[in-house]
Scaffold this active site. Structure first.
Site, PDB file in Angstrom:
ATOM      1  CB  CYS A  33       4.787 -11.290  18.060  1.00 32.81           C
ATOM      2  SG  CYS A  33       5.969 -12.615  18.459  1.00 32.81           S
ATOM      3  CG  HIS A  66       8.499  -9.656  21.402  1.00 35.73           C
ATOM      4  ND1 HIS A  66       7.990 -10.506  20.447  1.00 35.73           N
ATOM      5  CD2 HIS A  66       9.349  -8.825  20.748  1.00 35.73           C
ATOM      6  CE1 HIS A  66       8.496 -10.200  19.269  1.00 35.73           C
ATOM      7  NE2 HIS A  66       9.335  -9.182  19.427  1.00 35.73           N
ATOM      8  CG  ASN A  87      17.727 -21.011  13.239  1.00 34.95           C
ATOM      9  OD1 ASN A  87      18.843 -21.522  13.190  1.00 34.95           O
ATOM     10  ND2 ASN A  87      16.622 -21.682  12.954  1.00 34.95           N
ATOM     11  N   GLY A 131      18.933 -17.881   9.491  1.00 31.38           N
ATOM     12  CA  GLY A 131      17.714 -18.575   9.085  1.00 31.38           C
ATOM     13  C   GLY A 131      16.540 -18.340  10.021  1.00 31.38           C
ATOM     14  CG  HIS A 191      12.179 -19.533  18.157  1.00 31.53           C
ATOM     15  ND1 HIS A 191      12.062 -18.293  17.565  1.00 31.53           N
ATOM     16  CD2 HIS A 191      12.559 -20.380  17.164  1.00 31.53           C
ATOM     17  CE1 HIS A 191      12.346 -18.387  16.276  1.00 31.53           C
ATOM     18  NE2 HIS A 191      12.660 -19.646  16.016  1.00 31.53           N
ATOM     19  CG  HIS A 208      14.695 -24.541  16.573  1.00 27.58           C
ATOM     20  ND1 HIS A 208      13.686 -24.852  15.686  1.00 27.58           N
ATOM     21  CD2 HIS A 208      14.993 -23.238  16.330  1.00 27.58           C
ATOM     22  CE1 HIS A 208      13.390 -23.788  14.952  1.00 27.58           C
ATOM     23  NE2 HIS A 208      14.181 -22.791  15.320  1.00 27.58           N
TER      24      HIS A 208
HETATM   25  P1  DGP Z   1      13.118 -20.144  12.952  1.00 28.39           P
HETATM   26  O1  DGP Z   1      13.504 -20.408  11.534  1.00 28.39           O
HETATM   27  O2  DGP Z   1      14.262 -20.444  13.903  1.00 28.39           O
HETATM   28  O3  DGP Z   1      12.547 -18.752  13.144  1.00 28.39           O
HETATM   29  O4  DGP Z   1      12.015 -21.208  13.299  1.00 28.39           O
HETATM   30  C1  DGP Z   1      10.661 -20.935  13.430  1.00 28.39           C
HETATM   31  C2  DGP Z   1       9.967 -22.237  13.704  1.00 28.39           C
HETATM   32  O5  DGP Z   1       8.679 -21.960  14.184  1.00 28.39           O
HETATM   33  C3  DGP Z   1       9.803 -23.151  12.490  1.00 28.39           C
HETATM   34  O6  DGP Z   1      10.491 -24.379  12.751  1.00 28.39           O
HETATM   35  C4  DGP Z   1       8.311 -23.392  12.389  1.00 28.39           C
HETATM   36  C5  DGP Z   1       7.789 -22.943  13.729  1.00 28.39           C
HETATM   37  N1  DGP Z   1       6.476 -22.340  13.706  1.00 28.39           N
HETATM   38  C6  DGP Z   1       6.097 -21.265  12.964  1.00 28.39           C
HETATM   39  N2  DGP Z   1       4.812 -20.960  13.201  1.00 28.39           N
HETATM   40  C7  DGP Z   1       4.377 -21.855  14.129  1.00 28.39           C
HETATM   41  C8  DGP Z   1       3.125 -22.049  14.783  1.00 28.39           C
HETATM   42  O7  DGP Z   1       2.135 -21.336  14.571  1.00 28.39           O
HETATM   43  N3  DGP Z   1       3.039 -23.081  15.663  1.00 28.39           N
HETATM   44  C9  DGP Z   1       4.124 -23.896  15.930  1.00 28.39           C
HETATM   45  N4  DGP Z   1       3.935 -24.878  16.808  1.00 28.39           N
HETATM   46  N5  DGP Z   1       5.311 -23.733  15.333  1.00 28.39           N
HETATM   47  C10 DGP Z   1       5.436 -22.734  14.445  1.00 28.39           C
END
Ligand code: DGP
Length: 114
Positions: A4, A46, A87, A93, A100, A102
């Site tokens: 993860c 997690h 999301n 999405g 998480h 945003h």
């Molecule tokens: P979601 O679509 O809600 O699952 O958004 C996942 C977000 O996570 C997306 O905006 C990009 C971000 N993301 C994915 N991998 C990484 C990473 O390795 N580092 C960071 N800082 N953000 C990441």
């Protein structure tokens, strides 16, 4: 959880641009920002999604809200406003299956979302 990406970021295995950290959560800047301020707030434990939090563990959601207030003040986005997005699942999405939040700010965000 094995494999993860957000567990690995939360435990320091993968570096991130950290904004805030305590024993329960880590907040860091999104790697693909969609707004001038784009921060992810991640519980260190997690949970695959918001649907995965058991009732007796729901206090993590209140804690995240407190952290979001703090970040909004520190980032200087509280006065102009911001958006908090979770999301969930395919139609929501969600791409990373670790809960998480945003935080989006720094421009006028349209509604409804796409
Ligand atoms: P979601 O679509 O809600 O699952 O958004 C996942 C977000 O996570 C997306 O905006 C990009 C971000 N993301 C994915 N991998 C990484 C990473 O390795 N580092 C960071 N800082 N953000 C990441």
């Amino acid at each position: 959880m094995d494999n993860c990406i957000f567990c690995k970021i939360a435990n320091g295995e993968i570096p991130s641009n950290k904004v805030y950290e305590d024993e329960k959560v880590l907040a860091f800047r999104d790697i693909k920002p969609v707004a001038p301020v784009h921060i992810l707030v991640v519980p260190k434990k997690h949970y695959a999604s918001i649907m995965d939090i058991a009732g007796e563990e729901m206090d993590i959601t209140a804690h995240v809200s407190t952290v979001i207030q703090r970040i909004a003040k520190e980032e200087g986005i509280a006065a102009d406003g911001f958006r908090v997005v979770i999301n969930c699942g395919k139609n929501g999405g969600q791409e990373v299956d670790h809960l998480h939040y945003h935080i989006l700010a720094g421009r006028n965000l349209t509604w409804p979302p796409g």
